[in-house]
Design a protein around this motif. Structure first.
Motif, PDB file in Angstrom:
ATOM      1  N   VAL A  51      -3.660  -5.716  -1.413  1.00 33.94           N
ATOM      2  CA  VAL A  51      -4.052  -4.997  -2.623  1.00 33.94           C
ATOM      3  C   VAL A  51      -3.589  -5.740  -3.873  1.00 33.94           C
TER       4      VAL A  51
ATOM      5  N   ARG B 174       0.827  -1.208   0.000  1.00 39.00           N
ATOM      6  CA  ARG B 174       0.000   0.000   0.000  1.00 39.00           C
ATOM      7  C   ARG B 174       0.868   1.268   0.000  1.00 39.00           C
TER       8      ARG B 174
ATOM      9  N   LEU C  73      -4.512   3.806  -5.091  1.00 39.73           N
ATOM     10  CA  LEU C  73      -3.417   4.145  -4.193  1.00 39.73           C
ATOM     11  C   LEU C  73      -2.576   5.250  -4.820  1.00 39.73           C
TER      12      LEU C  73
END
Length: 331
Positions: A162, A145, A309
């Motif tokens: 993710v 992240r 992100l």
């Protein structure tokens, strides 16, 4: 190299029995194009492998209802090049041919393709922390992240993970509404797609809803409507042998007046699982003949809950344009 036991199964029930006898660290082995790589990297360390590549599950047939029935041991090359698949389900053939190299497709199997694990750099590097690999639900989030996440998820991710799902074939099967046939402790069952793969939540170690010992027998793909068109488009960083940055599988069926009778869209490279674009589909099925404004509204609705992100927000406009341009191409 860590030592491991090896057994070759001759039938599905025998494969399940061998796996159960080998203990909790055993794994099924198909073509090995993903599992063996992970063993070399130290990510996977099974105590035993049960080879299922030679099971009598390598047939491609058409059912009485016109559905495509492909066994789990069918190679990606055989499925992609089968004349019936190329003619009746071109999106599936295109997706398979977009994946890996010819040499890998000659080995990779339908069952193994569905069970590919993420290519996230943190997962594949055992010197780095990774919730998916280590199973640490109490860790302080996913290191990707705040690290290298340019090619990772924008939809459906969690604090724990993710990562993205790498299969091209699974994206096409998701758009086609395929069913995965599985044999488990309670007998045979069918798992719809989407539905086989799961989002990470707080347990990213589980890629699918399969239970320990479950063996994939094959996939069933319903026939497309007469006149329906389909395609697979893959955007990647280089022209060959690369995983999708964003991909799309789409099926479009229209009435003579141009209104949408049915549309199915799935995205790859954006989530922990192949992403069925149900919001976009609902807007496109509202009875109108799609124009640029309607296509843009459908794409925007699908991506409205994207949570990019720091370095992967570019995937939102990329996915938006891919949805719009692909449906326009099918029109």
């Amino acid at each position: 190299m860590r030592p491991f036991a090896y057994e070759r199964a001759t039938d599905p029930d025998g494969a399940r029995a061998l796996l159960a006898a080998a203990g909790p660290g055993a794994r099924y082995l198909g073509g090995g194009t993903n599992l063996v790589d992970l063993m070399k990297l130290g990510v996977e360390a099974p105590g035993a492998l049960v080879d299922v590549a030679k099971l009598p599950l390598a047939t491609i047939e058409l059912g009485a209802d016109g559905a495509l029935e492909a066994g789990a041991a069918v190679t990606n090359t055989a499925l992609a090049n089968d004349p019936r698949v190329r003619a009746g389900w071109p999106v599936l053939s295109q997706a398979l041919l977009a994946g890996a190299s010819g040499q890998l497709r000659n080995l990779a199997t339908v069952g193994g393709n569905l069970l590919q694990r993420t290519r996230c750099a943190y997962f594949q590097d055992i010197t780095k922390a990774c919730n998916k690999r280590e199973g640490g639900r109490d860790r302080d989030g996913c290191p990707a992240r705040d690290g290298d996440h340019r090619n990772l998820a924008i939809l459906g991710h969690s604090e724990a993970c993710v990562a993205t799902h790498p299969s091209d074939m699974a994206v096409a099967l998701t758009a086609l509404g395929a069913t995965v046939r599985v044999r488990g402790d309670a007998g045979d069952r069918e798992i719809p797609m989407p539905g086989l793969h799961r989002l990470p939540g707080d347990d990213p170690t589980r890629d699918t809803v399969l239970e320990p010992g479950d063996l994939i027998l094959g996939v069933s793909v319903p026939p497309l409507a007469d006149g329906a068109r389909s395609t697979y488009v893959k955007v990647r960083d280089r022209a060959s042998y690369a995983f999708a940055v964003v991909s799309i599988a789409a099926v479009l069926d229209r009435d003579d007046d141009g209104t949408v009778r049915d549309v199915r869209i799935a995205l790859g490279g954006v989530a922990h699982a192949p992403w069925r674009a149900e919001r976009a589909e609902a807007i496109l099925r509202d009875g109108a003949s799609p124009d640029d404004d309607l296509l843009a509204r459908a794409a925007d609705a699908e991506l409205s809950e994207a949570r990019p992100l720091r370095d992967n927000a570019y995937k939102i406009p990329l996915a938006r344009h891919l949805i719009v341009d692909t449906i326009k191409e099918l029109m």
